[in-house]
Design an enzyme around this catalytic site. Sequence first.
Site, mmCIF file in Angstrom:
data_model
loop_
_atom_site.group_PDB
_atom_site.id
_atom_site.type_symbol
_atom_site.label_atom_id
_atom_site.label_comp_id
_atom_site.label_asym_id
_atom_site.label_seq_id
_atom_site.Cartn_x
_atom_site.Cartn_y
_atom_site.Cartn_z
ATOM 1 N N HIS A 144 61.583 -7.636 46.985
ATOM 2 C CA HIS A 144 62.753 -8.217 47.664
ATOM 3 C C HIS A 144 62.633 -9.741 47.762
ATOM 4 O O HIS A 144 63.591 -10.423 48.138
ATOM 5 C CB HIS A 144 62.886 -7.615 49.062
ATOM 6 C CG HIS A 144 64.302 -7.279 49.444
ATOM 7 N ND1 HIS A 144 65.365 -8.120 49.169
ATOM 8 C CD2 HIS A 144 64.834 -6.199 50.074
ATOM 9 C CE1 HIS A 144 66.480 -7.576 49.621
ATOM 10 N NE2 HIS A 144 66.192 -6.414 50.162
ATOM 11 N N ASP A 147 72.875 1.839 30.740
ATOM 12 C CA ASP A 147 72.822 2.659 29.529
ATOM 13 C C ASP A 147 71.815 2.050 28.562
ATOM 14 O O ASP A 147 71.989 0.933 28.084
ATOM 15 C CB ASP A 147 74.210 2.721 28.890
ATOM 16 C CG ASP A 147 74.290 3.689 27.721
ATOM 17 O OD1 ASP A 147 73.220 4.135 27.245
ATOM 18 O OD2 ASP A 147 75.406 3.992 27.279
#
Length: 452
Positions: A158, A381
């Site tokens: 983070h 993808d």
Amino acid sequence: MEVEIISSQFIKPSFPTTHPKSHKLSILDQYMPPAYIPMLLFYSIDQNTQAIVDIITQKRMKQLKESLSQTLNLFYPFAGRIKDKVTIDCNDEGVHFTEAKVSCSLVEFFNQPNLSSLIYKLLPKQAVIGVSAEGYITMAQVTCFACGGIVIGTLISHMVADGAGASFFLNSWGSNSHINEFQHAFEFPNFDTPFPRNNACPQDKNAMHLCCQTLKEGRLTTRRFLFDEEAISRLRGQGSSSTVQNPTRVEVVASLLCKCAAKASKAKSGLERPTLVIHSINMRRRASPNFPNSCMGNFVWLAMALMSANDELPELVTKLRETVTSIDHDFVKRFQDEGGFVNFCESLKQVMETTSRVAMGTGVNYLRFTSWCNFGLYDVDFGWGKPIWVSCFADSVDDLVILMDTPSRKGIEAWIYLNEDKMALLQQDNELLMFATMDPNPLRLKDYVSHA
């Protein structure tokens, strides 16, 4: 379900680059919790011959490693190491990459009654809270199932990215996997933060505690509640008012969960307390003009709304809308100007004073929301189709709700992390169960199947 680790290695950038040798964190980066952002992408395969499955799996693994190496040429801090609280060492030591396998199929995995509690096994090193001792920025684990299905689990610090940035990285990795489409599909990341970088930024432990929410030592429970398109349509009807005529799906789901969690807390404690909703806001969308998701770093601020124990859905939606819209382009601009550091510290002080003030008297319930909706995770993808399911994991973080898209992008899957006693009450709430299905099998409900 046992996960067998096959190998571990470091994936480094594919060629030496001239990027900066260190990356200075912005003031917003420094106030993020010392934790990783966990994301898991599930991919299926339509082959049932084992020989073909093995060949395809080997080809996919090779493709993932090569495309990750190429992607790191641009996401150079992701291949570095945490040096200290304000600096990333961009040393190109690489992403910690693990290959793993399980003996069951994806269908068998999804049929597990305790699915949510098994997710952590598909993440690298099973480390989510805190940072690794080695200072890794990015870790990835690719787990191959017996059916040929693949799960890509990533942990991204983070300190260098928020949820939107982590999602952009995964989409970039996927786009880079389409070799012929790379030049057209790939947008370059931007590590030049618009916010001040301040080496002397004080580390306020109270602010860090609020960002990370409460880390509990007691028993916590995770439940997933699916709100499909039809349920959200009904919720929108009940939550609308003259003030907010067309509430968003996030607003109505968050408001209902706030109401039901307050009832569970009252039943547990016997006290009727207000609820302080802490909602993480992606300030990219609040700036004018908007910052694109290609802007790396943290653009998160915490909006807060105090909800009465007797508020009904329209009142809850209105209060949530008001607090979210208060984070506007003028608010974001204050952090960018010359006085950005001073303004940031003042705003942070106001956040802490608000939480202290509302906790006086009989106290207050806390409920933290973060939304990953519209991050494009179902668009990642790698060349063999989009994920059939996307999930997260945040064990040990109490009073937290993570809102996720469903494959249709019209529903919401709420991952809820609560104290065991409160969860036992929440999961029996009839009002909640009128709209949500608890712990559904991702392959059986129409919101998933029709888009898998």
